[in-house]
Design a protein around this motif. Sequence first.
Motif, PDB file in Angstrom:
ATOM      1  N   VAL A 265     -11.495   9.621  12.004  1.00 58.92           N
ATOM      2  CA  VAL A 265     -11.564   8.262  11.452  1.00 58.92           C
ATOM      3  C   VAL A 265     -10.315   8.038  10.604  1.00 58.92           C
ATOM      4  N   VAL A 266      -9.575   6.989  10.910  1.00 64.10           N
ATOM      5  CA  VAL A 266      -8.344   6.666  10.185  1.00 64.10           C
ATOM      6  C   VAL A 266      -8.516   5.292   9.546  1.00 64.10           C
ATOM      7  N   VAL A 267      -8.132   5.194   8.286  1.00 69.54           N
ATOM      8  CA  VAL A 267      -8.222   3.924   7.559  1.00 69.54           C
ATOM      9  C   VAL A 267      -6.819   3.339   7.445  1.00 69.54           C
ATOM     10  N   ILE A 268      -6.663   2.105   7.881  1.00 70.57           N
ATOM     11  CA  ILE A 268      -5.383   1.402   7.763  1.00 70.57           C
ATOM     12  C   ILE A 268      -5.605   0.173   6.886  1.00 70.57           C
ATOM     13  N   GLY A 269      -4.868   0.100   5.804  1.00 71.59           N
ATOM     14  CA  GLY A 269      -4.936  -1.061   4.926  1.00 71.59           C
ATOM     15  C   GLY A 269      -3.660  -1.865   5.017  1.00 71.59           C
ATOM     16  N   ALA A 270      -3.760  -3.169   4.830  1.00 77.14           N
ATOM     17  CA  ALA A 270      -2.588  -4.044   4.876  1.00 77.14           C
ATOM     18  C   ALA A 270      -2.579  -4.921   3.638  1.00 77.14           C
ATOM     19  N   THR A 271      -1.414  -5.101   3.065  1.00 77.02           N
ATOM     20  CA  THR A 271      -1.282  -5.942   1.884  1.00 77.02           C
ATOM     21  C   THR A 271       0.162  -6.379   1.742  1.00 77.02           C
ATOM     22  N   ASN A 272       0.376  -7.517   1.116  1.00 79.02           N
ATOM     23  CA  ASN A 272       1.737  -7.909   0.749  1.00 79.02           C
ATOM     24  C   ASN A 272       1.937  -7.826  -0.760  1.00 79.02           C
ATOM     25  N   ARG A 273       0.954  -7.226  -1.463  1.00 76.75           N
ATOM     26  CA  ARG A 273       1.070  -7.026  -2.922  1.00 76.75           C
ATOM     27  C   ARG A 273       0.606  -5.603  -3.253  1.00 76.75           C
ATOM     28  N   PRO A 274       1.334  -4.597  -2.818  1.00 73.03           N
ATOM     29  CA  PRO A 274       0.892  -3.203  -3.032  1.00 73.03           C
ATOM     30  C   PRO A 274       0.879  -2.781  -4.491  1.00 73.03           C
ATOM     31  N   ASN A 275       1.620  -3.473  -5.351  1.00 73.68           N
ATOM     32  CA  ASN A 275       1.656  -3.106  -6.763  1.00 73.68           C
ATOM     33  C   ASN A 275       0.343  -3.405  -7.476  1.00 73.68           C
TER      34      ASN A 275
END
Length: 491
Positions: free
Chosen positions: A342-352
């Motif tokens: 199981v792999v979790v992929i997260g996406a964001t344009n505000r990683p801070n």
Amino acid sequence: MGSAYGESEGRLRQVFEEAAKSAPSIVFIDEIDSIAPKRGQVSGEAEKRLVAQLLTLMDGLEARANIVVIAATNRPEAIDEALRRPGRFDREIVVGVPDERGRREILGIHTRGMPLGDRVDLGELARTTYGFVGADLAALTREAAIEAVRRLMPQLNLEDRTIPPEVLDTLSVTREDFLEALKRVQPSAMREVMVEAPRVRWEDVGGLDDAQMRLKEGVELPLKDPDAFRRLGIRPAKGFLLYGPPGTGKTLLAKAVAREAEANFIATKSSDLLSKWYGESEQQIARLFARARQVAPCVIFIDELDSLVPARGGGLGEPQATERVVNTILSEMDGLEELQSVVVIGATNRPNLIDPALLRPGRFDELVYVGVPDKAGRERILKIQTAKMPLASDVDLAAIADETERYTGADLEDVVRRAGLVALRKSLGASEVSMADFEDALADSRATVTPEMEEEYEAMSGRLKQQASAIQPLGFIAPGTLRGRGPKGAD
């Protein structure tokens, strides 16, 4: 269960008495959670008496009575704990979702007497039916057979009681019949979560070569060839954080890697997991990971991750609620129950804004920057976007790529769309799109990523890992910060 007092217990005793008389015998109880729920969670006395009766009957079975009790349920957590111990139900057998090899065997059984066309590949069907259980595959073959019969309906005379032999000889189930059936049959194991079988391949992704290579090595390779990692004694990455400006193709990358790794793909948004009810958000996250383990290999994609797991202790929003959600995600990714395939992929344009505890190895191991494409990448994206567009001979995609510096994939898609609209605006009967149409579209478009944004994201890449390694334990108080006093001996 009976309506009169004690009738349910009497019927249960009668079943065991009949089994004893006709021994050796097997007592099979289907949906046992409905007659043996947890006694602490039911208010009725009838259910409690029935559970107690079942416990007594199973304890009263002699070792050599030649009676075996088998029960089935899809809610093992709802059964009373007293039944789940040696001496009652000694063994618990998990009948999980079949893997690719199991699906191939099941398809072979259900198509045994079916006239299959030359292009039907059961191995291909087994690879594309992730999340399908045996009943789903049986329904799939049945729907494909109905589709084949539907094609022959114009040749049949419904008034005749028999089908002509020449029509029967042409009857076969083709690959197209199975593809049509796949549109109507949904996998049972994935109905509680949003699931899709991604159709995006690596050749549909352009301008993201570095991110693509890291995802191939980190997701596709361990899911397709786990023996290579075991041979070297290393573990695959558990999570990937895709960050970068909006519109650069983070979601597209996640879909492509799930498709190429031939894994289930569970896509969810932060808003789907957050709830106003106390404890409901944590339960939704736990259910999400539990279902992903059941249908492994699986890729969990969480979009807009920053709104789900903001930094704890910030004092914004509802601190207690968000901190409980962060703690649940941390325990699921790095807890006692290990994530297998199981792999979790997260996406964001505000990683801070993401909690730093999630950015350390063992949680989101890889931080992948998805930036704006270079000139070669922009030209590749334009070729992908114009693959189905009739272009005039004067259209120069390389020249368009030169003029679209800092354009993201979404910006380039918008340019192509606008160029098509310009051609239709000039003439509704237009059969091709010219370079002049693209120039008009470029004059009406702009890059969403500014030079300042690009510099900020590049500077952020180095700060993220430092931020993860600089986590202080809760309750830590630096010397000299208590009530304004300095270290001992200071003035």
